[in-house]
Design an enzyme around this catalytic site. Structure first.
Site, PDB file in Angstrom:
ATOM      1  N   TYR B  38     -30.040  -0.230 -21.515  1.00  0.00           N
ATOM      2  CA  TYR B  38     -28.851   0.607 -20.386  1.00  0.00           C
ATOM      3  C   TYR B  38     -28.277   1.515 -20.919  1.00  0.00           C
ATOM      4  CZ  TYR B  38     -30.863  -4.461 -19.075  1.00  0.00           C
ATOM      5  OH  TYR B  38     -32.023  -5.423 -19.060  1.00  0.00           O
ATOM      6  N   LEU B  39     -28.634   2.343 -20.168  1.00  0.00           N
ATOM      7  CA  LEU B  39     -27.629   3.685 -19.670  1.00  0.00           C
ATOM      8  C   LEU B  39     -26.434   3.048 -19.100  1.00  0.00           C
ATOM      9  CD1 LEU B  39     -30.328   6.053 -17.481  1.00  0.00           C
ATOM     10  CD2 LEU B  39     -30.573   5.941 -20.398  1.00  0.00           C
TER      11      LEU B  39
END
Lengths: 159, 159
Positions: B38-39
């Site tokens: 997840y960015l």
């Protein structure tokens, strides 16, 4: 920020200032419209931004705040951009960016449009901490606001 | 979730269950390794996810939670993926996904690896609310956990 000649996956050292008055000959400098919006942002400064700069579309991941920040940017095809852009609804901003070469530095002047009309800021990016410390702002710069969250693009886009 | 045949920019209706025991013949079903990270994620469920599914790489934006969720997905080139992937360090998970066709539904069984080894969940996506309400879970399904945050992939990746 995301200028053409900037290394893409690096730590940024940059300062941001308010602009007291626009410099002479501004209109003759290279300029283009920037539209950007945020897919997701976290309080610590982690964010995913979409940007259209003239006709060039990109996605940028940033983490960290202030004069040091890690940044990763990819170009997006028009199709990729169009698929993601609606996800930024209500989290966008629009500005005109002028690029001013000043000795060996690039000053980016952003004139905001829309609900932030009237706000003008200048950003300067440095290749190292030494050149950052030595920097003397030109006379037309106002107060430094590098760490003031109210002038971060994320805040401006969300408010 | 992000199956090959799924419409790409839509609202999802899906249910998630724990798996009591693995169904017979599972190993003969199509399966592949999924790595995702997840960015950026927001508390309300807004998130930007990178995924490698076999050799296919993608970026997915989601907003909303539970059985309804808006999703926008683009394919990434290997180069685009490689540029962004380091931004997910410390926010990743790895699982093997099996796809089981069950009448006109697709059941996705995820067997987690790494520090969540032992966790197995099944997800079922529906084309409308009616087929979702009519669904009768097979005998090997355990408790429904659609709304339990502890079993969200974001939580599992961050913890």
């Amino acid at each position: 920020m995301a200028g053409r000649n900037k290394p893409r996956h690096n730590r940024e050292i940059e300062l941001k200032f308010l602009v007291k008055r626009l410099p002479d000959n501004l209109k003759r400098q290279p300029h283009f419209i920037i539209e950007q919006g945020y897919l997701a942002t976290e309080p610590g400064g982690r964010q995913v931004r979409l940007r259209k700069r003239g006709n060039a579309t990109s996605l940028t991941f940033k983490v960290g705040r202030g004069s040091h920040r890690e940044e990763r940017e990819i170009k997006l095809s028009p199709k990729q951009f169009a698929a993601l852009w609606p996800g930024t609804a209500g989290r966008r901003l629009r500005k005109v960016r002028y690029e001013i070469s000043c000795e060996d530095l690039l000053i980016e002047v952003d004139i905001y449009r829309g609900r932030h009309k009237g706000l003008v800021v200048a950003e300067v990016e440095f290749r190292d901490m030494a050149s950052c410390s030595e920097f003397e702002p030109p006379e037309w710069f106002g107060r430094e606001v590098t760490r003031e969250k109210r002038y971060s693009n994320v805040r401006l886009a969300l408010q």
